[in-house]
Scaffold this motif. Structure first.
Motif, PDB file in Angstrom:
ATOM      1  N   GLU A  76       0.824  -1.215   0.000  1.00  0.00           N
ATOM      2  CA  GLU A  76       0.000   0.000   0.000  1.00  0.00           C
ATOM      3  C   GLU A  76       0.857   1.263   0.000  1.00  0.00           C
ATOM      4  O   GLU A  76       0.505   2.256  -0.634  1.00  0.00           O
ATOM      5  CB  GLU A  76      -0.964  -0.004   1.187  1.00  0.00           C
ATOM      6  N   LYS A 125      -0.636  10.302  -3.766  1.00  0.00           N
ATOM      7  CA  LYS A 125      -2.066  10.068  -3.967  1.00  0.00           C
ATOM      8  C   LYS A 125      -2.888  11.134  -3.236  1.00  0.00           C
ATOM      9  O   LYS A 125      -2.395  11.786  -2.313  1.00  0.00           O
ATOM     10  CB  LYS A 125      -2.455   8.675  -3.458  1.00  0.00           C
ATOM     11  N   ASP A 129      -7.438   8.982  -0.458  1.00  0.00           N
ATOM     12  CA  ASP A 129      -6.798   7.666  -0.476  1.00  0.00           C
ATOM     13  C   ASP A 129      -5.908   7.461   0.750  1.00  0.00           C
ATOM     14  O   ASP A 129      -5.830   6.358   1.287  1.00  0.00           O
ATOM     15  CB  ASP A 129      -5.963   7.499  -1.748  1.00  0.00           C
ATOM     16  N   LYS A 132      -8.164   6.673   3.672  1.00  0.00           N
ATOM     17  CA  LYS A 132      -8.657   5.298   3.533  1.00  0.00           C
ATOM     18  C   LYS A 132      -7.575   4.308   3.970  1.00  0.00           C
ATOM     19  O   LYS A 132      -7.851   3.346   4.687  1.00  0.00           O
ATOM     20  CB  LYS A 132      -9.062   5.045   2.080  1.00  0.00           C
TER      21      LYS A 132
END
Length: 144
Positions: A76, A125, A129, A132
């Motif tokens: 991630e 990003k 995002d 999240k």
């Protein structure tokens, strides 16, 4: 040194030590015999030694769970800090380290969120995002 079998079929008599020599001394005939081990420098293939530990099934399940979270975290972070293909090289690359143990040691989720938001402030990003990602990471960290 020669070795043979007696022709008469009887076993050869055992060699006797010279009566004038002690058991630790060599006879004059064997005084020049010795073994030389030559050191050829470094041995090319050294055997590596590893310490292995045997864990119980419960402990191994916890280790696997922790490893899965860390691998997810790594993937991630790679997505959040994706570098455009036009800029090549390490000049644009950034290194961010998120310590899961440090997060778990914090008292509240709010302090964890603030800490992560500070670490990830310069992510490529959008902030949506990033938030999240923070929520998912905190959910996964609670399972550890």
């Amino acid at each position: 040194m020669e070795c043979g079998v007696a022709a008469s079929g009887f076993p050869a008599p055992a060699p006797r030590a010279h009566p004038a020599l002690s058991p630790t001394e060599r006879s004059p005939a064997k005084a020049g015999l010795h073994v030389n081990f030559s050191d050829k420098g470094e041995v090319k293939e050294r055997r590596e030694k590893f310490l292995t530990a045997k864990y119980g099934s419960h402990q191994m399940a916890l280790i696997r769970k922790r490893l899965a979270v860390e691998m997810w975290l790594y993937d991630e972070l790679q997505k959040l800090y994706e570098i455009p293909k036009e800029s090549s090289g390490a000049a644009g690359a950034q290194e961010v380290e998120v310590d899961i143990d440090e997060l778990l040691d914090m008292d509240t989720d709010d302090s964890r969120r603030r800490h992560l938001a500070t670490l990830l402030a310069d992510a490529k990003k959008p902030q949506k995002d990033v938030h999240k990602f923070i929520n998912e990471l905190l959910d996964k960290a609670k399972t550890l």
